[in-house]
Design a protein around this motif. Structure first.
Motif, PDB file in Angstrom:
ATOM      1  N   TYR A  34     109.818 -14.565 -41.077  1.00  0.00           N
ATOM      2  CA  TYR A  34     109.844 -14.413 -39.950  1.00  0.00           C
ATOM      3  C   TYR A  34     110.253 -12.993 -39.232  1.00  0.00           C
ATOM      4  N   TYR A  35     111.453 -12.543 -39.755  1.00  0.00           N
ATOM      5  CA  TYR A  35     112.115 -11.445 -39.135  1.00  0.00           C
ATOM      6  C   TYR A  35     111.666 -10.270 -39.631  1.00  0.00           C
ATOM      7  N   MET A  36     110.677 -10.352 -40.763  1.00  0.00           N
ATOM      8  CA  MET A  36     110.092  -9.040 -41.278  1.00  0.00           C
ATOM      9  C   MET A  36     108.883  -8.607 -40.584  1.00  0.00           C
ATOM     10  N   THR A  48     113.525 -16.194 -25.786  1.00  0.00           N
ATOM     11  CA  THR A  48     114.519 -15.373 -25.059  1.00  0.00           C
ATOM     12  C   THR A  48     115.795 -15.540 -25.122  1.00  0.00           C
ATOM     13  N   THR A  49     116.814 -14.537 -25.124  1.00  0.00           N
ATOM     14  CA  THR A  49     117.916 -15.059 -25.331  1.00  0.00           C
ATOM     15  C   THR A  49     119.110 -14.482 -24.012  1.00  0.00           C
ATOM     16  N   ALA A  50     120.160 -14.791 -23.941  1.00  0.00           N
ATOM     17  CA  ALA A  50     121.037 -14.493 -22.807  1.00  0.00           C
ATOM     18  C   ALA A  50     121.104 -13.105 -22.531  1.00  0.00           C
ATOM     19  N   PRO A  51     121.375 -12.168 -23.416  1.00  0.00           N
ATOM     20  CA  PRO A  51     121.324 -10.692 -23.066  1.00  0.00           C
ATOM     21  C   PRO A  51     120.176 -10.268 -22.419  1.00  0.00           C
ATOM     22  N   GLU A  52     119.014 -10.848 -22.719  1.00  0.00           N
ATOM     23  CA  GLU A  52     117.637 -10.349 -22.266  1.00  0.00           C
ATOM     24  C   GLU A  52     117.543 -11.068 -20.944  1.00  0.00           C
ATOM     25  N   CYS A  83     126.923  -9.002 -35.279  1.00  0.00           N
ATOM     26  CA  CYS A  83     125.968  -9.588 -36.045  1.00  0.00           C
ATOM     27  C   CYS A  83     124.520 -10.238 -35.372  1.00  0.00           C
ATOM     28  N   GLY A  84     123.711  -9.678 -35.897  1.00  0.00           N
ATOM     29  CA  GLY A  84     122.247 -10.010 -35.309  1.00  0.00           C
ATOM     30  C   GLY A  84     122.090  -9.472 -33.921  1.00  0.00           C
ATOM     31  N   PRO A  85     121.998  -8.169 -33.691  1.00  0.00           N
ATOM     32  CA  PRO A  85     122.105  -7.623 -32.566  1.00  0.00           C
ATOM     33  C   PRO A  85     120.694  -7.543 -31.707  1.00  0.00           C
ATOM     34  N   GLY A  86     119.742  -8.227 -32.250  1.00  0.00           N
ATOM     35  CA  GLY A  86     118.512  -8.463 -31.560  1.00  0.00           C
ATOM     36  C   GLY A  86     118.002  -7.057 -31.125  1.00  0.00           C
ATOM     37  N   ARG A  87     117.585  -6.898 -29.893  1.00  0.00           N
ATOM     38  CA  ARG A  87     117.123  -5.597 -29.297  1.00  0.00           C
ATOM     39  C   ARG A  87     118.085  -4.602 -29.028  1.00  0.00           C
ATOM     40  N   LEU A 112     126.565  -2.471 -37.299  1.00  0.00           N
ATOM     41  CA  LEU A 112     125.379  -3.549 -36.887  1.00  0.00           C
ATOM     42  C   LEU A 112     124.988  -4.089 -37.942  1.00  0.00           C
ATOM     43  N   MET A 113     125.110  -5.358 -37.875  1.00  0.00           N
ATOM     44  CA  MET A 113     124.451  -6.249 -39.162  1.00  0.00           C
ATOM     45  C   MET A 113     123.318  -6.881 -38.613  1.00  0.00           C
ATOM     46  N   GLU A 114     122.020  -6.388 -39.489  1.00  0.00           N
ATOM     47  CA  GLU A 114     120.818  -6.785 -38.927  1.00  0.00           C
ATOM     48  C   GLU A 114     119.956  -6.851 -40.301  1.00  0.00           C
ATOM     49  N   THR A 115     118.934  -7.987 -40.298  1.00  0.00           N
ATOM     50  CA  THR A 115     117.979  -8.079 -41.319  1.00  0.00           C
ATOM     51  C   THR A 115     116.721  -7.608 -40.967  1.00  0.00           C
ATOM     52  N   SER A 116     116.239  -7.544 -39.748  1.00  0.00           N
ATOM     53  CA  SER A 116     114.884  -7.135 -39.544  1.00  0.00           C
ATOM     54  C   SER A 116     114.819  -5.631 -39.206  1.00  0.00           C
ATOM     55  N   PRO A 117     113.740  -5.156 -39.805  1.00  0.00           N
ATOM     56  CA  PRO A 117     113.589  -3.667 -39.711  1.00  0.00           C
ATOM     57  C   PRO A 117     113.031  -3.307 -38.331  1.00  0.00           C
ATOM     58  N   PHE A 118     112.261  -4.379 -37.783  1.00  0.00           N
ATOM     59  CA  PHE A 118     111.753  -4.299 -36.206  1.00  0.00           C
ATOM     60  C   PHE A 118     112.885  -4.033 -35.415  1.00  0.00           C
ATOM     61  N   LEU A 119     113.719  -4.829 -35.330  1.00  0.00           N
ATOM     62  CA  LEU A 119     115.004  -4.922 -34.584  1.00  0.00           C
ATOM     63  C   LEU A 119     115.855  -3.718 -34.512  1.00  0.00           C
ATOM     64  N   LYS A 120     115.962  -3.469 -35.977  1.00  0.00           N
ATOM     65  CA  LYS A 120     117.091  -2.450 -36.402  1.00  0.00           C
ATOM     66  C   LYS A 120     116.211  -0.966 -35.816  1.00  0.00           C
ATOM     67  N   ALA A 151     128.663 -12.045 -31.783  1.00  0.00           N
ATOM     68  CA  ALA A 151     127.505 -12.415 -32.379  1.00  0.00           C
ATOM     69  C   ALA A 151     127.011 -13.483 -31.363  1.00  0.00           C
ATOM     70  N   ASN A 152     125.736 -13.208 -30.781  1.00  0.00           N
ATOM     71  CA  ASN A 152     125.007 -14.258 -29.883  1.00  0.00           C
ATOM     72  C   ASN A 152     123.969 -14.648 -30.569  1.00  0.00           C
ATOM     73  N   GLU A 153     123.709 -15.993 -30.474  1.00  0.00           N
ATOM     74  CA  GLU A 153     122.683 -16.653 -31.236  1.00  0.00           C
ATOM     75  C   GLU A 153     122.333 -15.935 -32.779  1.00  0.00           C
ATOM     76  N   PHE A 154     123.158 -15.920 -33.454  1.00  0.00           N
ATOM     77  CA  PHE A 154     123.316 -15.436 -35.014  1.00  0.00           C
ATOM     78  C   PHE A 154     123.418 -16.545 -35.826  1.00  0.00           C
ATOM     79  N   LEU A 155     124.648 -17.452 -35.503  1.00  0.00           N
ATOM     80  CA  LEU A 155     125.036 -18.352 -36.625  1.00  0.00           C
ATOM     81  C   LEU A 155     123.721 -19.375 -36.690  1.00  0.00           C
ATOM     82  N   ALA A 157     120.751 -18.758 -37.008  1.00  0.00           N
ATOM     83  CA  ALA A 157     119.748 -18.355 -37.851  1.00  0.00           C
ATOM     84  C   ALA A 157     120.102 -18.541 -39.565  1.00  0.00           C
ATOM     85  N   LEU A 158     121.413 -18.663 -39.555  1.00  0.00           N
ATOM     86  CA  LEU A 158     121.789 -18.827 -41.055  1.00  0.00           C
ATOM     87  C   LEU A 158     121.438 -20.027 -41.505  1.00  0.00           C
ATOM     88  N   PRO A 159     120.794 -20.183 -42.733  1.00  0.00           N
ATOM     89  CA  PRO A 159     120.236 -21.150 -43.535  1.00  0.00           C
ATOM     90  C   PRO A 159     121.204 -22.373 -43.720  1.00  0.00           C
TER      91      PRO A 159
HETATM   92  N1  SAH Z   1     121.847 -11.401 -30.739  1.00  0.00           N
HETATM   93  C1  SAH Z   1     120.477 -11.038 -30.120  1.00  0.00           C
HETATM   94  C2  SAH Z   1     119.406 -11.789 -31.140  1.00  0.00           C
HETATM   95  C3  SAH Z   1     119.481 -13.118 -31.625  1.00  0.00           C
HETATM   96  S1  SAH Z   1     118.042 -13.454 -32.596  1.00  0.00           S
HETATM   97  C4  SAH Z   1     120.117 -11.657 -28.736  1.00  0.00           C
HETATM   98  O1  SAH Z   1     121.062 -12.481 -28.260  1.00  0.00           O
HETATM   99  O2  SAH Z   1     119.377 -11.374 -28.094  1.00  0.00           O
HETATM  100  C5  SAH Z   1     118.965 -13.351 -33.998  1.00  0.00           C
HETATM  101  C6  SAH Z   1     119.357 -12.141 -34.735  1.00  0.00           C
HETATM  102  O3  SAH Z   1     120.114 -12.249 -35.778  1.00  0.00           O
HETATM  103  C7  SAH Z   1     118.099 -11.197 -34.834  1.00  0.00           C
HETATM  104  O4  SAH Z   1     118.663  -9.765 -34.560  1.00  0.00           O
HETATM  105  C8  SAH Z   1     117.985 -11.336 -36.373  1.00  0.00           C
HETATM  106  O5  SAH Z   1     117.087 -10.348 -36.833  1.00  0.00           O
HETATM  107  C9  SAH Z   1     119.316 -11.432 -36.893  1.00  0.00           C
HETATM  108  N2  SAH Z   1     119.243 -12.225 -38.320  1.00  0.00           N
HETATM  109  C10 SAH Z   1     119.136 -13.302 -38.559  1.00  0.00           C
HETATM  110  N3  SAH Z   1     119.506 -13.722 -39.487  1.00  0.00           N
HETATM  111  C11 SAH Z   1     120.248 -12.485 -40.001  1.00  0.00           C
HETATM  112  C12 SAH Z   1     120.957 -12.290 -41.278  1.00  0.00           C
HETATM  113  N4  SAH Z   1     121.079 -13.097 -42.503  1.00  0.00           N
HETATM  114  N5  SAH Z   1     121.415 -11.218 -41.370  1.00  0.00           N
HETATM  115  C13 SAH Z   1     121.541 -10.341 -40.225  1.00  0.00           C
HETATM  116  N6  SAH Z   1     120.962 -10.597 -39.306  1.00  0.00           N
HETATM  117  C14 SAH Z   1     120.210 -11.750 -39.281  1.00  0.00           C
END
Ligand code: SAH
Length: 346
Positions: A34-36, A48-52, A83-87, A112-120, A151-155, A157-159
């Motif tokens: 999904y994130y790729m 949509t997230t809080a910072p947006e 962690c997971g800085p989104g946009r 910045l810890m990020e997995t998605s190339p688009f968001l990076k 980290a906002n809305e990062f945890l 997304a972890l499995p």
């Molecule tokens: N914090 C942002 C984005 C939240 S969405 C906001 O509040 O708008 C989740 C974010 O975590 C995205 O940037 C996503 O690409 C990233 N992410 C998800 N799993 C990740 C992982 N395992 N390692 C690093 N980043 C991850």
């Protein structure tokens, strides 16, 4: 080829997979995860997230970070990580307000810890003047410098893994193929259920080794290097049974199994379990408190007034703090290396 085909093939070869393995493939498979595939955020995305929603969110978190830095004794060099800085919106808003804090920008090394190339790429566009570096794991923030991490809305997304109470014991909940070739849930092997609540037939209990591992690692890093971390996410204050795994597409809930890699998959954060993991590594925990209480204590009403209490600002304030909006569903927890560093908002 779709991710659905890949998952079916993997199950054919190696047997049913646990929920965390499924989530990991759906979110981060190098080609179909999904994130790729796309930018998931905003009105044209899936959520949509809080910072947006409003600049106020990132601004208050920026003030929170600056306050921690001051309480740490204004170190001349520190790691400011997200962690997971989104946009990159949260960090950009945070860095705009902290420009007024003398010495803060000069001292901060942005990681910045990020997995998605688009968001990076989005992050690179909005944060390039702060010369960030990117990483995929916490090891990149390890060193000698104090750490301030957000980290906002990062945890969420972890499995996460799930156990299902079946025939009197907790079993791993797994995903298998059914006779029609579709994916379906079933109860797998009995698992070591130490620390699990007592169950009744059919109950589901979530546990997240990836999340707890990250909290332990972070706890160790903070106690070694000093600093603080702030986590904001939807979730519950106390450990409890329940199935919170959810798939979201186009701002609507959808089925978890129907379109792997196409919908976002998350689960609610068990803040009690996350906090215990960090504490076991020596960190001091503050909260969880509700996002509503946290933002009100940091002065979001005053910030809204300073922005003129326009219709848009007041609507955003309500969305972020309203009891039937994000205010109570979202929780906030901080980790510090020492109880003498008392973060704001708790
Ligand atoms: N914090 C942002 C984005 C939240 S969405 C906001 O509040 O708008 C989740 C974010 O975590 C995205 O940037 C996503 O690409 C990233 N992410 C998800 N799993 C990740 C992982 N395992 N390692 C690093 N980043 C991850």
């Amino acid at each position: 080829m779709t991710l659905f085909d890949i998952i079916r093939e993997r199950i054919r070869q190696s047997g049913p997979m646990d929920i965390a393995a499924y989530m990991d493939l759906c979110l981060t498979h190098p080609e179909y995860g999904y994130y790729m595939r796309k930018d998931p955020l905003g009105p044209d995305g899936d959520f949509t997230t809080a910072p947006e929603i409003s600049q106020m969110f990132g601004e208050l978190i920026g003030a929170w970070c600056a306050d921690i830095w001051i309480k740490l004794g204004r170190p001349s060099s520190f790691v400011l990580a997200e962690c997971g800085p989104g946009r990159g919106t949260l960090m950009a808003d945070a860095l705009r307000v902290t420009a007024k804090v003398q010495g803060f920008h000069e001292a901060a090394q942005l990681v910045l810890m990020e997995t998605s190339p688009f968001l990076k790429e989005k992050q690179r566009q909005v944060l390039s003047s702060f010369a960030p570096t990117w990483c995929k794991s916490l090891s990149a923030v390890q060193g000698n410098d104090p750490l301030v991490l957000i980290a906002n809305e990062f945890l969420d997304a972890l499995p996460v893994r799930q156990a299902v109470f079946s025939s009197g014991v907790w079993r791993e909940r797994v995903i298998d193929t059914d006779p029609a070739g579709m994916l379906s849930f079933k109860a797998g092997e009995e698992i070591d259920a130490r620390g699990f609540p007592s169950g009744r037939e059919g109950d589901i209990f979530e546990y997240a080794p990836a999340r707890e591992g990250l909290m332990r690692d972070l706890g160790k890093i903070l106690t070694a290097q000093k600093g603080a971390a702030l986590f904001l996410d939807y979730g519950h204050m106390a450990t409890a049974a329940g199935d919170t795994l959810q798939a979201v597409k186009n701002h609507k809930f959808t089925s978890v199994l129907d379109e792997p890699g196409v919908a976002d998959l998350t689960s609610h954060v068990d803040f009690e379990a996350a906090g215990k993991s960090a504490q076991s590594a020596g960190a001091v925990i503050y909260g969880p408190v509700t996002q509503r209480d946290f933002l009100l204590r940091l002065g979001i009403r005053e910030r809204a007034a300073a922005l003129g209490n326009t219709e848009t600002v007041v609507a955003a304030l309500e969305r972020l703090t309203g009891k039937d909006q994000m205010g109570l569903l979202f929780k906030v927890m901080a980790l510090c290396h020492d109880k003498r560093v008392v973060p704001e908002g708790f």
